[in-house]
Design a protein around this motif. Structure first.
Motif, PDB file in Angstrom:
ATOM      1  N   VAL A 182       0.846  -1.190   0.000  1.00  0.00           N
ATOM      2  CA  VAL A 182       0.000   0.000   0.000  1.00  0.00           C
ATOM      3  C   VAL A 182       0.885   1.244   0.000  1.00  0.00           C
ATOM      4  O   VAL A 182       1.934   1.273   0.646  1.00  0.00           O
ATOM      5  CB  VAL A 182      -0.924   0.003   1.234  1.00  0.00           C
ATOM      6  CG1 VAL A 182      -1.933   1.141   1.145  1.00  0.00           C
ATOM      7  CG2 VAL A 182      -1.635  -1.339   1.378  1.00  0.00           C
ATOM      8  N   GLN A 183       0.453   2.268  -0.730  1.00  0.00           N
ATOM      9  CA  GLN A 183       1.178   3.536  -0.775  1.00  0.00           C
ATOM     10  C   GLN A 183       0.375   4.628  -0.049  1.00  0.00           C
ATOM     11  O   GLN A 183      -0.846   4.669  -0.159  1.00  0.00           O
ATOM     12  CB  GLN A 183       1.411   3.971  -2.226  1.00  0.00           C
ATOM     13  CG  GLN A 183       2.264   3.026  -3.045  1.00  0.00           C
ATOM     14  CD  GLN A 183       3.719   3.074  -2.649  1.00  0.00           C
ATOM     15  OE1 GLN A 183       4.168   4.005  -1.986  1.00  0.00           O
ATOM     16  NE2 GLN A 183       4.484   2.070  -3.062  1.00  0.00           N
ATOM     17  N   PRO A 184       1.040   5.516   0.663  1.00  0.00           N
ATOM     18  CA  PRO A 184       0.338   6.596   1.380  1.00  0.00           C
ATOM     19  C   PRO A 184       0.197   7.867   0.544  1.00  0.00           C
ATOM     20  O   PRO A 184       0.207   8.974   1.089  1.00  0.00           O
ATOM     21  CB  PRO A 184       1.251   6.830   2.587  1.00  0.00           C
ATOM     22  CG  PRO A 184       2.626   6.588   2.044  1.00  0.00           C
ATOM     23  CD  PRO A 184       2.488   5.500   0.996  1.00  0.00           C
ATOM     24  N   THR A 185       0.058   7.733  -0.761  1.00  0.00           N
ATOM     25  CA  THR A 185       0.077   8.877  -1.670  1.00  0.00           C
ATOM     26  C   THR A 185      -0.981   9.921  -1.316  1.00  0.00           C
ATOM     27  O   THR A 185      -0.670  11.110  -1.166  1.00  0.00           O
ATOM     28  CB  THR A 185      -0.127   8.401  -3.125  1.00  0.00           C
ATOM     29  OG1 THR A 185       0.724   7.295  -3.380  1.00  0.00           O
ATOM     30  CG2 THR A 185       0.157   9.516  -4.101  1.00  0.00           C
ATOM     31  N   TYR A 186      -2.229   9.476  -1.212  1.00  0.00           N
ATOM     32  CA  TYR A 186      -3.330  10.402  -0.941  1.00  0.00           C
ATOM     33  C   TYR A 186      -3.136  11.136   0.385  1.00  0.00           C
ATOM     34  O   TYR A 186      -3.306  12.355   0.480  1.00  0.00           O
ATOM     35  CB  TYR A 186      -4.649   9.634  -0.933  1.00  0.00           C
ATOM     36  CG  TYR A 186      -5.841  10.442  -0.476  1.00  0.00           C
ATOM     37  CD1 TYR A 186      -6.464  11.337  -1.342  1.00  0.00           C
ATOM     38  CD2 TYR A 186      -6.339  10.319   0.816  1.00  0.00           C
ATOM     39  CE1 TYR A 186      -7.555  12.088  -0.922  1.00  0.00           C
ATOM     40  CE2 TYR A 186      -7.420  11.058   1.243  1.00  0.00           C
ATOM     41  CZ  TYR A 186      -8.028  11.937   0.377  1.00  0.00           C
ATOM     42  OH  TYR A 186      -9.101  12.679   0.793  1.00  0.00           O
ATOM     43  N   GLN A 187      -2.755  10.384   1.416  1.00  0.00           N
ATOM     44  CA  GLN A 187      -2.597  10.981   2.735  1.00  0.00           C
ATOM     45  C   GLN A 187      -1.447  11.995   2.766  1.00  0.00           C
ATOM     46  O   GLN A 187      -1.534  13.020   3.451  1.00  0.00           O
ATOM     47  CB  GLN A 187      -2.350   9.882   3.776  1.00  0.00           C
ATOM     48  CG  GLN A 187      -3.574   9.033   4.087  1.00  0.00           C
ATOM     49  CD  GLN A 187      -3.855   7.987   3.021  1.00  0.00           C
ATOM     50  OE1 GLN A 187      -3.056   7.763   2.117  1.00  0.00           O
ATOM     51  NE2 GLN A 187      -4.996   7.322   3.143  1.00  0.00           N
ATOM     52  N   MET A 188      -0.367  11.704   2.027  1.00  0.00           N
ATOM     53  CA  MET A 188       0.760  12.634   1.959  1.00  0.00           C
ATOM     54  C   MET A 188       0.341  13.953   1.309  1.00  0.00           C
ATOM     55  O   MET A 188       0.636  15.041   1.819  1.00  0.00           O
ATOM     56  CB  MET A 188       1.915  12.007   1.171  1.00  0.00           C
ATOM     57  CG  MET A 188       2.699  10.960   1.933  1.00  0.00           C
ATOM     58  SD  MET A 188       3.744  11.726   3.192  1.00  0.00           S
ATOM     59  CE  MET A 188       4.747  10.314   3.677  1.00  0.00           C
ATOM     60  N   ILE A 189      -0.338  13.857   0.183  1.00  0.00           N
ATOM     61  CA  ILE A 189      -0.756  15.067  -0.536  1.00  0.00           C
ATOM     62  C   ILE A 189      -1.731  15.875   0.318  1.00  0.00           C
ATOM     63  O   ILE A 189      -1.637  17.108   0.409  1.00  0.00           O
ATOM     64  CB  ILE A 189      -1.391  14.695  -1.887  1.00  0.00           C
ATOM     65  CG1 ILE A 189      -0.354  14.022  -2.795  1.00  0.00           C
ATOM     66  CG2 ILE A 189      -1.972  15.934  -2.571  1.00  0.00           C
ATOM     67  CD1 ILE A 189      -0.932  13.447  -4.068  1.00  0.00           C
TER      68      ILE A 189
END
Length: 408
Positions: free
Chosen positions: A175-182
């Motif tokens: 899983v990648q935390p892309t959305y949460q980082m942005i």
């Protein structure tokens, strides 16, 4: 509904994960209530890993898990957890944490209907391939868990996802935390423009290009990369040392640059990259790293921030963070507890993970809301009071949205 397909839902927090798991438990109950169900008082199971005076240990589970759908949350890198051996206080290493994880699985003794291990930072994830007469620790660890009866392994931002080839017939979710980082970036800097003319993504090395390509694609902004030139005649701290970073990409002069990587270990590499970007004229350098280890302490980042080399470092709360780190002016934490709760709920119901693993629609919705806000403010710097008002509004909106979509 609060009925689960694979037995009663139970969550075990390994040592060092108790606070994180309590937050996950809170959001799990909140989600079940939002769907019209009646949650348990808690989904957390009482366990203990007991140490004997000579360093040996055993696991104890204090309630029956027969027929349950068990999720074990384990942080292999929490060095704040200690135990005594011959009267001497010892910090737990990743090996110690992994042994305790196996002890807990052994204590379940095959009675659970299904066991899923949520290991945010993969044990021995950096030893994922063999380049000499070396052990394959990551693959071996995965095989041990599967052989003990684990059905699924959930991890975040694996160093190399090909390690899942060691367990081809078992579940492995990266899983990648892309959305949460942005989202956290825009909360921290509410007037930041993420347009192609103002911001770009930079990968600190060629190995991290895949995650950076994703950021670049979903945001519609340009991408640059640094090539790591290593000295293969020497080995330092288990690695061939980096001699230089060579940049390839568009001109960064006047740009906001987001450097994306999987982890910060010593921090030397990312600071060198940031320093080169500032030398080339970058306006601001923001660092996204899923895991912040900071093995060599925080002094180098303190200096880099004071010199204006970095503007902010973002890491998740998926692994242990020291109080000193969390208090730093240059550091912002990205909370992943809600996301973990949704992952647990989704897997326990045998529902698809596709939308969770590819959040492009969520990111586009987030960007649309952000651009509307920027337009409403006329692309001018907000006052402090405006920022506080908007942050409170965002928080209220998140609370309202969470009943229908906990992931927002």
């Amino acid at each position: 509904m609060d009925a689960y397909l694979n037995g009663e839902l139970s969550v075990i927090a390994m040592r060092g994960c108790e606070e994180f798991a309590e937050s996950v438990d809170f959001y799990l109950k909140r989600k079940i209530v939002s769907e019209g169900g009646t949650p348990k008082e808690t989904y957390l199971v009482k366990t203990d890993c007991i140490r004997f005076g000579n360093g040996e240990a055993k696991a104890l589970i204090k309630e029956s898990l027969r027929g349950h759908d068990v999720f074990i949350i384990a942080d292999m890198f929490n060095h704040s957890v200690t135990y005594k051996m011959y009267g001497i206080e010892n910090r737990m290493s990743p090996d110690d944490h992994f042994q305790d994880l196996k002890r807990i699985i052994g204590a379940i003794a095959g009675k659970a209907h299904r066991v899923t291990v949520i290991m945010p930072m993969l044990y021995e994830g950096r030893q994922d391939k063999r380049s000499a007469r070396e052990s394959l620790d990551c693959a071996q660890g995965l095989r041990e868990l599967i052989d003990m009866g684990v059905s699924n392994i959930v991890t975040f931002d694996a160093h190399d996802t090909r390690v899942q080839n060691a367990i081809p017939l078992s579940g492995f979710e990266n899983v990648q935390p892309t959305y949460q980082m942005i989202k956290q970036l825009l909360r921290t800097f509410p007037t930041l423009s993420l347009s192609k003319d103002d911001t770009m993504i930079v990968s600190p090395d060629e190995g991290g290009m895949s995650r950076c390509i994703y950021y670049s694609s979903v945001l519609g902004i340009d991408l640059g990369v640094f090539y790591k030139r290593r000295d293969y005649t020497r080995v330092e701290n288990g690695r061939n040392p980096i001699v230089a970073h060579e940049y390839r990409g568009r001109d960064v002069r006047g740009m906001n640059v987001i450097v994306v990587d999987d982890m910060i270990s010593s921090g030397e590499s990312v600071i060198d990259v940031a320093r080169q970007l500032k030398t080339r004229g970058a306006a601001n350098v923001y660092v996204f790293c899923t895991f912040g280890l900071f093995c060599n302490g925080l002094d180098s980042f303190d200096r880099a921030y004071k010199e204006g080399v970095i503007s902010m470092v973002f890491t998740t709360n998926l692994i242990y963070r020291t109080d000193e780190l969390r208090a730093r002016e240059w550091y912002t934490e990205v909370n992943m507890c809600k996301y973990i709760a949704v992952i647990i709920d989704t897997l326990s119901r045998d529902m698809t993970m596709s939308e969770l693993l590819d959040p492009v629609v969520k990111i586009h919705d987030l960007m649309n809301r952000h651009n509307v806000k920027l337009a409403a403010h006329g692309d001018v710097q907000m006052t402090i009071s405006q920022q506080i008002t908007d942050e409170n509004a965002d928080s209220d909106a998140e609370d309202e949205d969470s009943d229908s979509d906990l992931w927002l």
